[in-house]
Motif scaffolding. Structure first.
Motif, PDB file in Angstrom:
ATOM      1  N   GLU A  84       0.860  -1.180   0.000  1.00 18.01           N
ATOM      2  CA  GLU A  84       0.000   0.000   0.000  1.00 18.01           C
ATOM      3  C   GLU A  84       0.899   1.234   0.000  1.00 18.01           C
ATOM      4  O   GLU A  84       1.762   1.381   0.864  1.00 18.01           O
ATOM      5  N   ILE A  85       0.694   2.099  -0.973  1.00 17.94           N
ATOM      6  CA  ILE A  85       1.495   3.311  -1.114  1.00 17.94           C
ATOM      7  C   ILE A  85       0.578   4.517  -0.957  1.00 17.94           C
ATOM      8  O   ILE A  85      -0.424   4.646  -1.679  1.00 17.94           O
ATOM      9  N   ASP A  86       0.884   5.381  -0.009  1.00 17.18           N
ATOM     10  CA  ASP A  86       0.083   6.582   0.235  1.00 17.18           C
ATOM     11  C   ASP A  86       0.541   7.724  -0.672  1.00 17.18           C
ATOM     12  O   ASP A  86       1.741   7.930  -0.875  1.00 17.18           O
ATOM     13  N   PHE A  87      -0.439   8.464  -1.192  1.00 19.55           N
ATOM     14  CA  PHE A  87      -0.175   9.670  -1.968  1.00 19.55           C
ATOM     15  C   PHE A  87      -0.826  10.852  -1.264  1.00 19.55           C
ATOM     16  O   PHE A  87      -1.932  10.729  -0.716  1.00 19.55           O
ATOM     17  N   GLN A  88      -0.185  11.997  -1.301  1.00 18.78           N
ATOM     18  CA  GLN A  88      -0.800  13.191  -0.730  1.00 18.78           C
ATOM     19  C   GLN A  88      -1.962  13.641  -1.610  1.00 18.78           C
ATOM     20  O   GLN A  88      -1.852  13.694  -2.833  1.00 18.78           O
ATOM     21  N   LYS A  89      -3.067  13.950  -0.948  1.00 17.92           N
ATOM     22  CA  LYS A  89      -4.247  14.400  -1.676  1.00 17.92           C
ATOM     23  C   LYS A  89      -3.927  15.658  -2.477  1.00 17.92           C
ATOM     24  O   LYS A  89      -3.208  16.541  -2.022  1.00 17.92           O
ATOM     25  N   ASN A  90      -4.443  15.697  -3.679  1.00 14.01           N
ATOM     26  CA  ASN A  90      -4.276  16.826  -4.610  1.00 14.01           C
ATOM     27  C   ASN A  90      -2.854  16.944  -5.165  1.00 14.01           C
ATOM     28  O   ASN A  90      -2.571  17.866  -5.932  1.00 14.01           O
ATOM     29  N   GLN A  91      -1.970  16.018  -4.778  1.00 11.67           N
ATOM     30  CA  GLN A  91      -0.620  16.022  -5.326  1.00 11.67           C
ATOM     31  C   GLN A  91      -0.436  14.952  -6.393  1.00 11.67           C
ATOM     32  O   GLN A  91       0.447  15.060  -7.242  1.00 11.67           O
ATOM     33  N   VAL A  92      -1.257  13.887  -6.329  1.00 10.05           N
ATOM     34  CA  VAL A  92      -1.177  12.787  -7.291  1.00 10.05           C
ATOM     35  C   VAL A  92      -2.572  12.499  -7.816  1.00 10.05           C
ATOM     36  O   VAL A  92      -3.525  12.344  -7.034  1.00 10.05           O
ATOM     37  N   ASP A  93      -2.714  12.438  -9.136  1.00  9.74           N
ATOM     38  CA  ASP A  93      -3.982  12.092  -9.775  1.00  9.74           C
ATOM     39  C   ASP A  93      -4.060  10.568  -9.856  1.00  9.74           C
ATOM     40  O   ASP A  93      -3.406   9.938 -10.684  1.00  9.74           O
ATOM     41  N   ILE A  94      -4.851   9.971  -8.967  1.00 13.78           N
ATOM     42  CA  ILE A  94      -4.875   8.507  -8.909  1.00 13.78           C
ATOM     43  C   ILE A  94      -5.463   7.881 -10.168  1.00 13.78           C
ATOM     44  O   ILE A  94      -5.153   6.731 -10.500  1.00 13.78           O
ATOM     45  N   MET A  95      -6.289   8.622 -10.902  1.00 12.09           N
ATOM     46  CA  MET A  95      -6.822   8.061 -12.144  1.00 12.09           C
ATOM     47  C   MET A  95      -5.746   8.005 -13.223  1.00 12.09           C
ATOM     48  O   MET A  95      -5.783   7.141 -14.104  1.00 12.09           O
ATOM     49  N   VAL A  96      -4.774   8.897 -13.182  1.00 15.28           N
ATOM     50  CA  VAL A  96      -3.624   8.790 -14.088  1.00 15.28           C
ATOM     51  C   VAL A  96      -2.830   7.532 -13.742  1.00 15.28           C
ATOM     52  O   VAL A  96      -2.391   6.782 -14.631  1.00 15.28           O
ATOM     53  N   VAL A  97      -2.649   7.268 -12.435  1.00 20.34           N
ATOM     54  CA  VAL A  97      -1.967   6.051 -12.008  1.00 20.34           C
ATOM     55  C   VAL A  97      -2.743   4.822 -12.479  1.00 20.34           C
ATOM     56  O   VAL A  97      -2.157   3.847 -12.985  1.00 20.34           O
ATOM     57  N   HIS A  98      -4.078   4.854 -12.327  1.00 22.62           N
ATOM     58  CA  HIS A  98      -4.912   3.743 -12.772  1.00 22.62           C
ATOM     59  C   HIS A  98      -4.766   3.508 -14.275  1.00 22.62           C
ATOM     60  O   HIS A  98      -4.613   2.365 -14.722  1.00 22.62           O
ATOM     61  N   ARG A  99      -4.797   4.564 -15.061  1.00 21.75           N
ATOM     62  CA  ARG A  99      -4.692   4.420 -16.514  1.00 21.75           C
ATOM     63  C   ARG A  99      -3.317   3.913 -16.922  1.00 21.75           C
ATOM     64  O   ARG A  99      -3.193   3.085 -17.834  1.00 21.75           O
ATOM     65  N   TYR A 100      -2.279   4.403 -16.235  1.00 20.04           N
ATOM     66  CA  TYR A 100      -0.926   3.939 -16.554  1.00 20.04           C
ATOM     67  C   TYR A 100      -0.791   2.440 -16.290  1.00 20.04           C
ATOM     68  O   TYR A 100      -0.290   1.686 -17.133  1.00 20.04           O
ATOM     69  N   LEU A 101      -1.225   1.993 -15.104  1.00 18.51           N
ATOM     70  CA  LEU A 101      -1.094   0.577 -14.759  1.00 18.51           C
ATOM     71  C   LEU A 101      -1.978  -0.293 -15.641  1.00 18.51           C
ATOM     72  O   LEU A 101      -1.608  -1.427 -15.976  1.00 18.51           O
ATOM     73  N   SER A 102      -3.143   0.216 -16.021  1.00 20.40           N
ATOM     74  CA  SER A 102      -4.001  -0.542 -16.938  1.00 20.40           C
ATOM     75  C   SER A 102      -3.283  -0.778 -18.258  1.00 20.40           C
ATOM     76  O   SER A 102      -3.290  -1.886 -18.808  1.00 20.40           O
ATOM     77  N   GLU A 103      -2.646   0.259 -18.765  1.00 19.26           N
ATOM     78  CA  GLU A 103      -1.938   0.148 -20.048  1.00 19.26           C
ATOM     79  C   GLU A 103      -0.707  -0.752 -19.924  1.00 19.26           C
ATOM     80  O   GLU A 103      -0.396  -1.512 -20.828  1.00 19.26           O
ATOM     81  N   ARG A 104      -0.020  -0.669 -18.801  1.00 15.90           N
ATOM     82  CA  ARG A 104       1.214  -1.416 -18.631  1.00 15.90           C
ATOM     83  C   ARG A 104       0.968  -2.882 -18.282  1.00 15.90           C
ATOM     84  O   ARG A 104       1.729  -3.766 -18.699  1.00 15.90           O
ATOM     85  N   LEU A 105      -0.099  -3.178 -17.529  1.00 11.71           N
ATOM     86  CA  LEU A 105      -0.295  -4.524 -16.990  1.00 11.71           C
ATOM     87  C   LEU A 105      -1.345  -5.347 -17.709  1.00 11.71           C
ATOM     88  O   LEU A 105      -1.347  -6.574 -17.601  1.00 11.71           O
ATOM     89  N   MET A 106      -2.280  -4.704 -18.436  1.00 11.32           N
ATOM     90  CA  MET A 106      -3.262  -5.484 -19.171  1.00 11.32           C
ATOM     91  C   MET A 106      -2.580  -6.235 -20.306  1.00 11.32           C
ATOM     92  O   MET A 106      -1.776  -5.664 -21.045  1.00 11.32           O
ATOM     93  N   ARG A 107      -2.900  -7.523 -20.471  1.00 15.44           N
ATOM     94  CA  ARG A 107      -2.295  -8.309 -21.530  1.00 15.44           C
ATOM     95  C   ARG A 107      -2.860  -7.880 -22.879  1.00 15.44           C
ATOM     96  O   ARG A 107      -4.046  -7.618 -23.014  1.00 15.44           O
ATOM     97  N   VAL A 108      -1.980  -7.825 -23.878  1.00 15.45           N
ATOM     98  CA  VAL A 108      -2.401  -7.411 -25.211  1.00 15.45           C
ATOM     99  C   VAL A 108      -3.042  -8.561 -25.944  1.00 15.45           C
ATOM    100  O   VAL A 108      -4.139  -8.468 -26.481  1.00 15.45           O
ATOM    101  N   LYS A 109      -2.355  -9.695 -25.985  1.00 16.84           N
ATOM    102  CA  LYS A 109      -2.872 -10.900 -26.643  1.00 16.84           C
ATOM    103  C   LYS A 109      -2.554 -12.089 -25.746  1.00 16.84           C
ATOM    104  O   LYS A 109      -1.418 -12.533 -25.688  1.00 16.84           O
ATOM    105  N   GLY A 110      -3.571 -12.605 -25.078  1.00 20.35           N
ATOM    106  CA  GLY A 110      -3.337 -13.748 -24.215  1.00 20.35           C
ATOM    107  C   GLY A 110      -2.395 -13.396 -23.078  1.00 20.35           C
ATOM    108  O   GLY A 110      -2.655 -12.532 -22.254  1.00 20.35           O
ATOM    109  N   HIS A 111      -1.238 -14.064 -23.032  1.00 20.81           N
ATOM    110  CA  HIS A 111      -0.285 -13.876 -21.948  1.00 20.81           C
ATOM    111  C   HIS A 111       0.693 -12.737 -22.212  1.00 20.81           C
ATOM    112  O   HIS A 111       1.615 -12.533 -21.444  1.00 20.81           O
TER     113      HIS A 111
END
Length: 477
Positions: A84-111
């Motif tokens: 668990e990593i804490d971010f200061q409110k209004n200093q980090v846009d958590i939806m940007v973090v969500h979108r980045y991890l979605s793009e980086r971790l979602m599989r493109v084709k199968g594995h």
């Protein structure tokens, strides 16, 4: 400090009083070890921090010793199996973090994950701006309609551009969504409901799942999904009877997890099915719990329609009945059918994909009433099934199935290949060769990912000597 690179997450911990000591700890977590993630928005009152949570695929859980022998065991500590990593409110846009991890971790084709050489689009890293995009979720008046959810989730950046919601369910303030890439769980927390957590579980990390029909007294159905990890790696959702088709949900999950598995039978040398003897001794053993064989073709036919559990290219290779329950091995998975309650109206169907079960053992029958036994080791508990005495042939049949599926049909992962490079760029006879352009910021000795031109499987190749940044070299596979 937390750094995201194209290959890993790096935690930089400045140790000592107020972080001014000379000792610095660097923790590297390759993206391939992250099995699920979530972001939490800041709450009201005292809780003003937003958070990022990461589930990791290695066992670092610590179980403290008891202070006294009579004390209950202390709760386990996840350490780096769950972060668990804490971010200061209004200093980090958590939806940007969500979108980045979605793009980086979602599989493109199968594995296949996003290639290391491919950067995340800058459009995904733009601030969300304005109202928290998760605020509408806490409204109990919002109907869970997949089309409406798709529109709102795409507008807020929760979903990727090629991702769609197929099933959407809401229980109280919380909700669950099944997309073509992952399982999304949104948990509204706190008294005011201002704090919300959105958890993402990619289908590629799911190792087993179950659906349970409603019983006579319990009016709810249940969905359980287990993913790789060692700390609270289970998602459970109650579904109101008559409001969801649990077998449509089961088929949807199976499509993304089992879809590429080999559906051919593993019993090349199998003998024809022979019914179990129905003497008094066999009936007694069945009552006591030892399993007796059932006709696989009969079970296959039944599970194609009532209920519709199997895929089109999937069939049952071995079937055993133990009291009211069934132990089944199909061409793609192990299925446990567990009838519950006094009436047995509530039935759980639990699926364990064969490609994720890495070890097993069999035991032949012994003296007296000891029959043969099979045990399969899975990510979430072991499967143990005892067979009735006189079924040694059956246990060897199970060994043949598991040997073929677990040893000879290993699922494709990101693999390494040898590359060939010579003056002419020609490949040895019988090999396929194709050109690869080196990114401008990389040189000899670097490892990059490239797709196979025919299968699309991601290959990890090492750049040979003599190739300048931005140059072209040949890969032979």
């Amino acid at each position: 400090m937390l750094l995201f690179t194209t290959k890993r997450a790096i935690f930089v911990d400045m140790q000592g009083l107020f972080g001014i000591g000379k000792k610095v700890e660097y923790v590297s977590l390759p993206w391939t070890t992250v099995t699920a993630f979530s972001v939490r928005s800041a709450g009201s009152f005292a809780d003003k921090d937003s958070e990022l949570c990461l589930w990791l695929d290695f066992d670092d859980v610590f179980n403290p010793m008891r202070a006294n022998e009579d004390d209950p065991p202390p709760p386990p500590i996840p350490r780096r199996s769950f972060l668990e990593i804490d971010f200061q409110k209004n200093q980090v846009d958590i939806m940007v973090v969500h979108r980045y991890l979605s793009e980086r971790l979602m599989r493109v084709k199968g594995h296949e994950m996003k290639p290391y050489t491919s950067l995340v689009s800058q459009d995904l890293l733009r601030p969300s701006g304005g109202k928290n995009p998760l605020d509408w979720i806490g409204d109990n008046a919002v109907a869970i309609d997949p089309e409406a959810v798709n529109e709102k989730f795409h507008a807020s950046g929760v979903l990727q551009h090629d991702e769609t919601v197929a099933f959407a369910f809401k229980t109280g303030r919380d909700s669950l969504y099944l997309t073509n890439k992952r399982l999304l769980v949104i948990d509204v927390q706190g008294f005011t409901g201002k704090r919300k957590e959105i958890q993402s579980v990619p289908w590629d990390t799911v190792v087993s799942w179950s659906v349970e029909s409603a019983g006579s007294f319990d009016r709810d159905m249940e969905l359980r999904v287990y993913f790789k990890g060692f700390w609270k790696s289970k998602v459970k959702q109650d579904l109101r009877k008559g409001k969801a088709d649990i077998f449509a949900i089961q088929s949807f999950i199976a499509h993304f997890i089992l879809g590429k598995a080999d559906g051919r039978t593993a019993l090349a040398n199998a003998q024809s099915y022979q019914p179990s003897k129905s003497g008094a001794g066999s009936k007694l053993l069945g009552f006591l719990g030892d399993a007796h064989t059932k006709d696989p073709s009969e079970i296959t036919e039944k599970l194609r329609s009532s209920p519709a559990l199997l895929q089109e290219d999937e069939s049952i290779d071995a079937a055993f009945k133990c009291g009211r329950d069934l132990f089944l091995i199909s061409t793609k998975r192990i299925i446990i059918v567990d009838k519950k309650g006094i009436t047995g109206k509530s039935v759980e169907y639990k699926s364990y994909p064969l490609m994720y079960n890495k070890a097993f053992h069999i035991e032949t029958e012994g003296h007296l009433l000891n029959g043969p036994e099979v045990k399969v080791y899975t990510h979430h508990g072991d499967i143990k099934q005892e067979l009735a005495k006189g079924h040694n042939d059956d246990v060897w049949g199970i060994s043949e199935i598991l040997s073929e599926k677990l040893l000879n049909n290993i699922p494709k992962e990101i693999g390494e290949v040898e590359i060939g490079l010579n003056g002419t760029g020609a490949a040895p006879a019988g090999q396929l060769t194709f050109p690869v352009q080196l990114p401008p910021n990389m040189g000899p000795g670097a490892q990059i990912q490239v797709p196979h031109p025919q299968s699309g499987q991601m290959l990890v190749v090492t750049v040979p000597n003599g190739v300048a940044p931005g140059g072209v070299f040949n890969v032979a596979v």
